[in-house]
Design an enzyme around this catalytic site. Structure first.
Site, PDB file in Angstrom:
ATOM      1  N   LYS A 186      49.135  31.490  52.527  1.00  0.00           N
ATOM      2  CA  LYS A 186      48.978  30.125  53.097  1.00  0.00           C
ATOM      3  C   LYS A 186      50.268  29.553  52.961  1.00  0.00           C
ATOM      4  CE  LYS A 186      46.338  27.268  54.898  1.00  0.00           C
ATOM      5  NZ  LYS A 186      45.761  27.251  56.241  1.00  0.00           N
ATOM      6  N   ASP A 242      39.829  37.507  46.209  1.00  0.00           N
ATOM      7  CA  ASP A 242      38.375  37.607  45.902  1.00  0.00           C
ATOM      8  C   ASP A 242      37.562  37.003  47.066  1.00  0.00           C
ATOM      9  OD1 ASP A 242      36.280  37.177  44.180  1.00  0.00           O
ATOM     10  OD2 ASP A 242      36.249  35.074  44.173  1.00  0.00           O
ATOM     11  N   ASP A 246      34.810  40.023  49.448  1.00  0.00           N
ATOM     12  CA  ASP A 246      33.371  39.911  49.661  1.00  0.00           C
ATOM     13  C   ASP A 246      33.101  39.679  51.206  1.00  0.00           C
ATOM     14  OD1 ASP A 246      32.685  39.539  46.879  1.00  0.00           O
ATOM     15  OD2 ASP A 246      31.232  37.728  47.434  1.00  0.00           O
TER      16      ASP A 246
END
Ligand code: NAD
Ligand code: IPM
Ligand code: MN
Length: 347
Positions: A186, A242, A246
């Protein structure tokens, strides 16, 4: 060779039981096991989520097979006593900084993915997630602002050495695959990410054969569902990795399908499904144990130098799926133990 078995909480023990049955069926000479409590289970019996006795087993072991930690009963405890601190502590104490999360769709599961089959079947990637730094391990706390408001804070940082060592794992992983590495950050907003990007680019000088690209994390989240097939290897920080892993799991059919390896700079590793303790289905026989079995396969491949046995587990999982083995998360009704039986039947 010693394997530490840390089943943990919720569905952790249920899925580790099935993975252990598969390991036993392989009849590998010289494997020994030591089981120890971890997470909420350890807090409730020994007063700490990562008791010294459990950390000791993990240190002595050649590899660790981990289930999951997390228990709603413990969510109000002081943070250092919460179950999740056990997995964070193991990663940090053992220097397990490189988290490999492969996401590949078994072709038989094309209809289980939330994506259209022609989009989902393209996914075949590895997320290389840094595991020892980032906002996870920075200074954190609560304070009061000048105007008397309660404020929480967590400091995000990476130093260049931390980025360089995970960058190398990313480049090496890409080199062993299709030669494409996408670094996700980012950098348009965060100084941590700007340093990350600078160091990734510096490191790329050692890997002229790898096609390097950069992507902002918000776009990466979008691209993962638009066209997951564009990715070969993603390298990213602890928090972004993380979240993105998912998400990638749903491209591959279910969160119950994704294994992981957390590695140090040698042969030691902790192996666990990417999912958590799933309190909503714990104790009901609904958990999909395949991610844990596939994690055991990664353990055989990376820490124990037994790739032929790893291949056997992966082939047995594929064969069971081809025969129609489906737990509820995959649209079926088989129990955790029945999924275990189906894989054992193929070994
Ligand atoms: P979760 O991954 O436990 O569950 C998310 C959803 O996916 C739930 O609906 C659950 O039923 C389902 N699910 C997860 N694994 C499954 C499986 N193998 N088969 C079928 N369905 C499955 O995430 P959560 O609900 O956000 O967290 C629950 C607890 O787990 C929390 O305490 C969290 O901190 C912890 N957690 C631990 C780990 C870990 O130990 N590495 C990882 C993630 C979350
Ligand atoms: C994971 C989990 C952990 C993480 C939690 C339980 C600390 O979500 O392994 O993916 O955030 O790393
Ligand atoms: Mn997670």
């Amino acid at each position: 060779m010693l394997i530490a078995l840390l089943p943990g909480d919720g569905i952790g023990p249920e899925v580790v039981t099935e993975a252990k049955r598969v390991l036993d069926a392989l009849n590998i000479d010289g494997l020994t096991y030591e089981e120890a409590p971890v997470g909420g289970a350890a807090y409730k019996t020994l007063g700490h989520p990562l008791p010294p006795s459990t950390l000791d087993v993990a240190r002595r072991a050649d590899a660790i097979l981990f289930g999951a930690v997390g228990d709603p009963d413990c969510d109000a405890l002081e943070r250092h006593l919460r179950p999740e601190q056990a997995i964070l502590g193991l990663r940090k104490e053992l220097g397990l900084f490189a988290n490999l999360r492969p996401a590949k769709l078994f072709p038989e599961l094309a209809d289980a993915s939330a994506l259209r089959p022609e989009v989902a079947t393209q996914i075949d990637m590895v997320i290389v997630r840094e595991l020892n730094g980032d906002v996870y391990f920075g200074e954190k706390g609560h304070r009061t602002t000048a105007t008397g408001l309660r404020e929480g804070y967590d400091v995000m940082s990476y130093n260049e050495a931390e980025v360089r060592r995970i960058a190398k794992v990313g480049f090496e992983t890409a080199r062993a695959r299709k030669g494409k590495l996408c670094s996700v950050d980012k950098a348009n907003v965060l100084e941590t990410s700007q340093l990350w990007r600078d160091v990734i680019i510096e490191t790329s000088a050692e890997y002229p054969d790898i096609a390097l690209s950069h992507m902002y994390v918000d776009n990466a989240a979008m691209q993962l569902v638009r066209n997951p097939g564009q990715f070969d290897v993603i390298v990213t920080g602890n928090l972004f990795g993380d979240i993105l892993s998912d998400q990638a799991s749903m491209c591959a059919g279910s969160i119950g399908m994704l294994p992981s390896a957390s590695l140090d700079d040698g042969k030691k590793g902790l192996y666990e499904p990417i999912h958590g303790s799933a309190p909503d289905i714990a104790g009901q026989g609904k958990a999909n144990p395949l991610a844990t079995m596939l994690s055991a396969a990664m353990m055989l491949r990376y820490s124990l130098d037994l790739p032929e046995h790893a291949d056997k587990i992966e082939a047995a999982v594929a064969a069971a799926l081809a025969d129609g083995a489906r737990s509820p998360d995959l649209g079926g009704s088989m129990t955790t133990a029945q999924m275990g039986d189906a894989v054992l039947g193929k070994l």
